[in-house]
Design a protein around this motif. Structure first.
Motif, PDB file in Angstrom:
ATOM      1  N   UNK A 190       3.653  -4.493   2.003  1.00 40.45           N
ATOM      2  CA  UNK A 190       3.174  -5.578   1.110  1.00 40.45           C
ATOM      3  C   UNK A 190       4.208  -6.392   0.654  1.00 40.45           C
ATOM      4  N   UNK A 191       3.972  -7.797   0.469  1.00 40.39           N
ATOM      5  CA  UNK A 191       4.861  -8.726  -0.154  1.00 40.39           C
ATOM      6  C   UNK A 191       5.485  -8.266  -1.522  1.00 40.39           C
ATOM      7  N   UNK A 192       6.508  -8.327  -1.666  1.00 40.99           N
ATOM      8  CA  UNK A 192       7.114  -7.810  -2.920  1.00 40.99           C
ATOM      9  C   UNK A 192       6.328  -8.496  -4.183  1.00 40.99           C
ATOM     10  N   UNK A 193       5.779  -9.756  -4.097  1.00 44.24           N
ATOM     11  CA  UNK A 193       4.875 -10.189  -5.057  1.00 44.24           C
ATOM     12  C   UNK A 193       3.739  -9.621  -5.078  1.00 44.24           C
ATOM     13  N   UNK A 194       3.238  -8.894  -4.322  1.00 44.81           N
ATOM     14  CA  UNK A 194       2.108  -8.022  -4.318  1.00 44.81           C
ATOM     15  C   UNK A 194       2.000  -6.639  -4.785  1.00 44.81           C
TER      16      UNK A 194
END
Length: 222
Positions: free
Chosen positions: A51-55
């Motif tokens: 997952x993207x870090x932001x997610x």
């Protein structure tokens, strides 16, 4: 032989629309990603979700909200799918003979049977790429704007999971990114290996547009 699965869920859902990425949209009351993870866990695979870090926090909150406790590891994705898969591979402890499946997190209806078949085939041949014959007529657009029909019987639509012997996949991803890398099979082929095709499933759809969620709900009910 250890079975591992890298589930790539790094998309922002620009084609899907809305503020919630498609992998977190609800399907049968739970996020799409939950369904994919459960299928691989049922097939005995160690699951890593990229997952993207932001997610990361959003996913943690969703797991808690939906009481989702299927064991899995979360890795951080990259700017491209290629980088995300490579980041996922970097988190795995692999030995010769282990097998790794790479799956789109927005293919929630993959069956345990298809997963099992790709693992079994990759263990024998080194790779397993699920494909189906396209149902639509396909035309190739030429450089001058004209087009010509392609024979459907010669074409296959590619799905995931794309499954490989671990050392083959690790070696293939030890290169710089190329725009020609559209999936894992293309990365492995670029490293000099041939890939083995297996029968996919028409129901193994990819959630790309809102209507795909409606189709997936119907397929799950049936």
């Amino acid at each position: 032989m250890k079975r591992c699965a890298i589930i790539v869920a790094g998309g922002c859902g620009t084609r899907f629309g809305g503020e919630v990425p498609k992998q977190f949209q609800l399907l049968a009351g739970r996020p799409v990603l939950c369904h994919a993870i459960e299928k691989f866990a049922a097939a005995g695979a160690e699951v890593t979700v990229v997952l993207p870090a932001a997610h990361h926090q959003l996913w943690s909150d969703l797991c808690r909200e939906h009481s989702f406790a299927v064991p899995h590891t979360v890795a951080t994705g990259g700017a491209t799918r290629f980088e995300s898969v490579r980041n996922g591979l970097a988190t795995l402890v692999l030995a010769p003979g282990d097998v790794v499946a790479v799956h789109d997190g927005v293919r929630p209806l993959v069956s345990v049977d298809l997963i099992e078949r790709t693992f079994a085939t990759a263990h024998v041949t080194g790779s397993a790429i699920p494909v189906i014959m396209p149902s639509d007529t396909i035309r190739m657009v030429d450089g001058d704007g004209s087009s010509h029909q392609l024979l459907r019987s010669d074409l296959r639509a590619v799905q995931t999971p794309q499954t490989f012997e671990a050392s083959m996949l690790m070696g293939a991803y030890d290169v710089e990114f190329s725009p020609l890398f559209t999936d894992d099979a293309s990365v492995v082929e670029a490293s000099g290996h041939k890939v083995t095709l297996v029968n996919g499933e028409p129901s193994n759809i990819k959630i790309t547009h809102p209507v795909d969620l409606l189709v997936a709900e119907r397929l799950m009910r049936e």
